[in-house]
Design an enzyme around this catalytic site. Structure first.
Site, PDB file in Angstrom:
ATOM      1  N   ASP A  10       0.790  -1.238   0.000  1.00  0.00           N
ATOM      2  CA  ASP A  10       0.000   0.000   0.000  1.00  0.00           C
ATOM      3  C   ASP A  10       0.825   1.292   0.000  1.00  0.00           C
ATOM      4  O   ASP A  10       0.312   2.358  -0.304  1.00  0.00           O
ATOM      5  CB  ASP A  10      -0.943   0.028   1.214  1.00  0.00           C
ATOM      6  CG  ASP A  10      -2.055  -0.996   1.099  1.00  0.00           C
ATOM      7  OD1 ASP A  10      -2.216  -1.580   0.017  1.00  0.00           O
ATOM      8  OD2 ASP A  10      -2.767  -1.211   2.098  1.00  0.00           O
ATOM      9  N   ARG A  42      -0.732  -8.718  -4.538  1.00  0.00           N
ATOM     10  CA  ARG A  42       0.195  -8.969  -3.422  1.00  0.00           C
ATOM     11  C   ARG A  42       1.227 -10.054  -3.740  1.00  0.00           C
ATOM     12  O   ARG A  42       2.186 -10.240  -2.993  1.00  0.00           O
ATOM     13  CB  ARG A  42      -0.603  -9.399  -2.183  1.00  0.00           C
ATOM     14  CG  ARG A  42      -1.401  -8.297  -1.551  1.00  0.00           C
ATOM     15  CD  ARG A  42      -1.108  -8.126  -0.077  1.00  0.00           C
ATOM     16  NE  ARG A  42      -1.428  -9.254   0.729  1.00  0.00           N
ATOM     17  CZ  ARG A  42      -2.454  -9.325   1.573  1.00  0.00           C
ATOM     18  NH1 ARG A  42      -3.285  -8.318   1.673  1.00  0.00           N
ATOM     19  NH2 ARG A  42      -2.648 -10.382   2.308  1.00  0.00           N
TER      20      ARG A  42
HETATM   21  O1  F6P Z   1      -1.588  -5.424   2.307  1.00  0.00           O
HETATM   22  C1  F6P Z   1      -2.474  -4.341   2.458  1.00  0.00           C
HETATM   23  C2  F6P Z   1      -3.767  -4.696   1.853  1.00  0.00           C
HETATM   24  O2  F6P Z   1      -3.447  -5.118   0.589  1.00  0.00           O
HETATM   25  C3  F6P Z   1      -4.877  -3.662   1.764  1.00  0.00           C
HETATM   26  O3  F6P Z   1      -4.795  -2.787   0.700  1.00  0.00           O
HETATM   27  C4  F6P Z   1      -6.099  -4.515   1.724  1.00  0.00           C
HETATM   28  O4  F6P Z   1      -7.234  -3.859   2.112  1.00  0.00           O
HETATM   29  C5  F6P Z   1      -5.742  -5.596   2.664  1.00  0.00           C
HETATM   30  O5  F6P Z   1      -4.352  -5.753   2.576  1.00  0.00           O
HETATM   31  C6  F6P Z   1      -6.448  -6.898   2.487  1.00  0.00           C
HETATM   32  O6  F6P Z   1      -5.773  -7.872   3.198  1.00  0.00           O
HETATM   33  P1  F6P Z   1      -6.313  -9.298   3.656  1.00  0.00           P
HETATM   34  O7  F6P Z   1      -7.088  -9.854   2.536  1.00  0.00           O
HETATM   35  O8  F6P Z   1      -5.070 -10.053   3.953  1.00  0.00           O
HETATM   36  O9  F6P Z   1      -7.128  -9.055   4.866  1.00  0.00           O
END
Ligand code: F6P
Length: 324
Positions: A128, A257
């Protein structure tokens, strides 16, 4: 400082592995023992650790995800959980801890430091890019390239079918990914939580582009943007208002990610890993290592979390010029 622990916590990001590798090898270089904690703060509470040698981190610099696994640990947010974690840290002989993660992970690190005077250093690891005190967090550059490549593909369909695409990218509270990828793919509009574009302005922009002869368009929407209730709601509202546009939504989600880290993220992870170990050895605790104008810097963890780095609004202005 004889034994250094390292963990990854929160959302994984490409480049975390290069940072772990650098931490392990820098420890070896300075003749320190390195212990990896498995699954972030959960691993601390469950005493799930492993001794890391220089050879145990071979072949990971090019891999996405995190070799030490990650977790979002609710128990660590309780005093009881942190007591267990501290006890296990002491029993494992860990003298200082390197936390690779985002703001939630750094908040946990600060509690550990405050309540038990335990030495911690943070490495910014989140796609982010929403930490203060570093121009880039680990994984941000890779994520931008992933988003750019994905939208380039979506554009083929947008052009072929004369469609309007709304592409949602990650960034629950920040528009860094949306803004920079949006500029790179030539988005008609970029919707980010920091700018609050009105629905009317968005519609006018689409009308204008149609008038100028555009047959397809892409709007990049940050997850945290509030122009609509959500990206699907926004798409329906646009279709209701502008029936001439056939609209589709694409949520890129977690592909952002993953994947092999870019050259930039591998180099950054390596630099930050080395500096984090050196900081602990130097007795420079409670800081986040970061990069600013090519230099590795240290910022108080509290500032890294709370001090908001302003989004570069000039990029939004430039994007508007590109839409003319
Ligand atoms: O890593 C940050 C992030 O990508 C945010 O932008 C997103 O809202 C969140 O993680 C979602 O993460 P998870 O699916 O692991 O809860």
């Amino acid at each position: 400082m004889q034994t250094i622990g390292v963990l990854t916590s929160g959302g994984d990001s490409p480049g975390m592995n290069s940072a772990i590798r650098a931490v392990v090898r820098t420890c070896a270089h300075y003749d320190k023992k390195c212990i990896g904690v498995v699954r972030g703060f959960s691993g601390l509470i469950e005493n799930n650790t492993k001794l890391l040698s220089t050879r145990s981190v071979r072949g990971i610099i090019n891999r996405g995800g995190t070799f030490l696994y990650s977790a979002r640990c609710k128990e660590f947010m309780t005093k009881e959980g942190r007591k267990k974690a501290y006890k296990n840290l002491k029993n494992s002989g860990i003298d200082g801890l390197i936390i690779i993660g985002g703001d939630g992970s750094f908040t946990g690190a600060m509690m550990l430091e405050k309540e038990f005077s335990f030495p911690v250093v943070g490495i910014p690891g989140t796609i982010d890019n929403d930490l203060h005190g570093t121009s880039h967090t680990l994984g941000y550059d890779t994520a931008l390239n992933t988003v750019m490549e994905a939208i380039d593909k979506i554009r083929d369909t947008a052009i072929s079918h004369h469609r309007l695409f709304l592409v949602e990218v990650m960034g629950a509270d920040a528009g860094f990914i949306a803004l920079n990828s949006g500029l790179a793919i030539g988005a008609q509009e970029i919707l980010i939580p920091e700018a609050n574009m009105s629905f009317e302005k968005l519609i006018n922009s689409l009308k204008k582009s149609k008038k100028s002869g555009k047959t397809s368009s892409i709007i990049v929407v940050a997850e945290g943007d509030k122009t609509g209730k959500n990206v699907f709601d926004l798409a329906s509202k646009i279709e209701e208002t502008l029936s001439r546009y056939e609209t589709r939504v694409s949520v890129l989600g977690h592909i952002q990610r993953g994947g092999s880290p870019s050259c930039f993220d591998r180099v950054l992870g390596t630099q930050l890993g080395v500096r984090a170990v050196e900081s602990l050895i130097d007795g420079n605790y409670g800081k986040m290592v970061g990069i600013n104008n090519g230099k590795i810097t240290l910022t108080e963890l509290s500032k890294a979390i709370k001090g908001k780095t302003k989004i570069n609004k000039d990029l939004l202005r430039i994007s508007q010029i590109m839409n003319t």
